[in-house]
Design an enzyme around this catalytic site. Sequence first.
Site, PDB file in Angstrom:
ATOM      1  N   GLU A  54      -0.816  -7.813   6.225  1.00 34.68           N
ATOM      2  CA  GLU A  54      -1.389  -7.444   4.893  1.00 34.68           C
ATOM      3  C   GLU A  54      -2.265  -8.629   4.234  1.00 34.68           C
ATOM      4  O   GLU A  54      -1.717 -10.018   4.283  1.00 34.68           O
ATOM      5  CB  GLU A  54       0.047  -7.159   4.276  1.00 34.68           C
ATOM      6  CG  GLU A  54       0.754  -5.893   4.724  1.00 34.68           C
ATOM      7  CD  GLU A  54      -0.032  -4.649   4.590  1.00 34.68           C
ATOM      8  OE1 GLU A  54      -1.120  -4.629   3.769  1.00 34.68           O
ATOM      9  OE2 GLU A  54       0.365  -3.560   4.896  1.00 34.68           O
TER      10      GLU A  54
ATOM     11  N   ARG B  44      10.155   2.365 -13.338  1.00 33.86           N
ATOM     12  CA  ARG B  44       9.416   2.785 -14.288  1.00 33.86           C
ATOM     13  C   ARG B  44      10.175   3.122 -15.475  1.00 33.86           C
ATOM     14  O   ARG B  44      11.396   3.746 -15.689  1.00 33.86           O
ATOM     15  CB  ARG B  44       8.694   3.975 -13.890  1.00 33.86           C
ATOM     16  CG  ARG B  44       7.835   3.839 -12.509  1.00 33.86           C
ATOM     17  CD  ARG B  44       7.376   5.125 -12.086  1.00 33.86           C
ATOM     18  NE  ARG B  44       6.521   5.830 -12.669  1.00 33.86           N
ATOM     19  CZ  ARG B  44       5.053   5.549 -12.644  1.00 33.86           C
ATOM     20  NH1 ARG B  44       4.738   4.409 -12.030  1.00 33.86           N
ATOM     21  NH2 ARG B  44       4.214   6.269 -13.401  1.00 33.86           N
TER      22      ARG B  44
ATOM     23  N   CYS C 139       8.278  -3.445   0.421  1.00 29.13           N
ATOM     24  CA  CYS C 139       7.251  -4.413   0.961  1.00 29.13           C
ATOM     25  C   CYS C 139       6.113  -5.004   0.447  1.00 29.13           C
ATOM     26  O   CYS C 139       6.063  -6.403   0.495  1.00 29.13           O
ATOM     27  CB  CYS C 139       6.637  -3.575   2.266  1.00 29.13           C
ATOM     28  SG  CYS C 139       7.729  -2.845   3.675  1.00 29.13           S
TER      29      CYS C 139
ATOM     30  N   HIS D 118       3.067  -5.196   8.566  1.00 31.82           N
ATOM     31  CA  HIS D 118       3.702  -3.733   8.643  1.00 31.82           C
ATOM     32  C   HIS D 118       3.762  -3.510   9.978  1.00 31.82           C
ATOM     33  O   HIS D 118       2.684  -3.517  10.817  1.00 31.82           O
ATOM     34  CB  HIS D 118       2.830  -2.771   7.849  1.00 31.82           C
ATOM     35  CG  HIS D 118       3.479  -2.679   6.565  1.00 31.82           C
ATOM     36  ND1 HIS D 118       2.860  -2.778   5.371  1.00 31.82           N
ATOM     37  CD2 HIS D 118       4.722  -2.237   6.186  1.00 31.82           C
ATOM     38  CE1 HIS D 118       3.413  -2.476   4.280  1.00 31.82           C
ATOM     39  NE2 HIS D 118       4.967  -2.311   4.649  1.00 31.82           N
TER      40      HIS D 118
END
Length: 213
Positions: free
Chosen positions: A78, A88, A141, A165
């Site tokens: 990544e 949220r 992640c 990943h």
Amino acid sequence: MKILVTAFDPFGGEATNPALEAVKLLPEKIAQHEITKLEIPTVFHKSADKIDEILKENKYDVVLAIGQAGGRYHLTPERIGINIDDARIPDNENNQPIDVPIQSDGAAAYFSNLPVKKMTQAIKDAGIPASLSNTAGTFVCNHILYQLGYLQATQYPDIQFGFIHVPYIPEQVVDKPDKPSMALSSIVTGLEAAIRAISKDSNDIKEPLGEIQ
């Protein structure tokens, strides 16, 4: 170099996590690198706190986190972690849920300072499918990659950090016929190749590895 390799525990109802199983099989020495392994929870903030505890007790040159990306066909180093998570809350004006920043005092994003292109190519050279990813998702992640960048920026300026990943392993897709998988031995081979490509200078290859979609 001393490298801390972390992997998440199983999550989402899965009995296993290929990232953790692969990390368990890594040798304690890869090329010139000494490998320390650490299992971390798939939980926002608790995962980063566990890594921070280890970094406070021991000096490492690199922290490399490994995680599962069910649905991907290959190993994907990544490039970037972004400053949002899955928590949220209602927006005061529109009463709609909005993303909560991972760190209110952190940057909008942190780029891995590992040679991610070199690592991607090294995995390919070992005969394992790989590609450079520009999205670590928006779950834990991404959270841990971002937090590693935050820790490097605020507490451990000399450390290198990154994330890879890995796909499902075959036993995870018995009841998921539309999902790809990769043999655990191949994942281990790919991770070893990526780790061998890490060096203190962190210089990366100058090859375009972007994708058009």
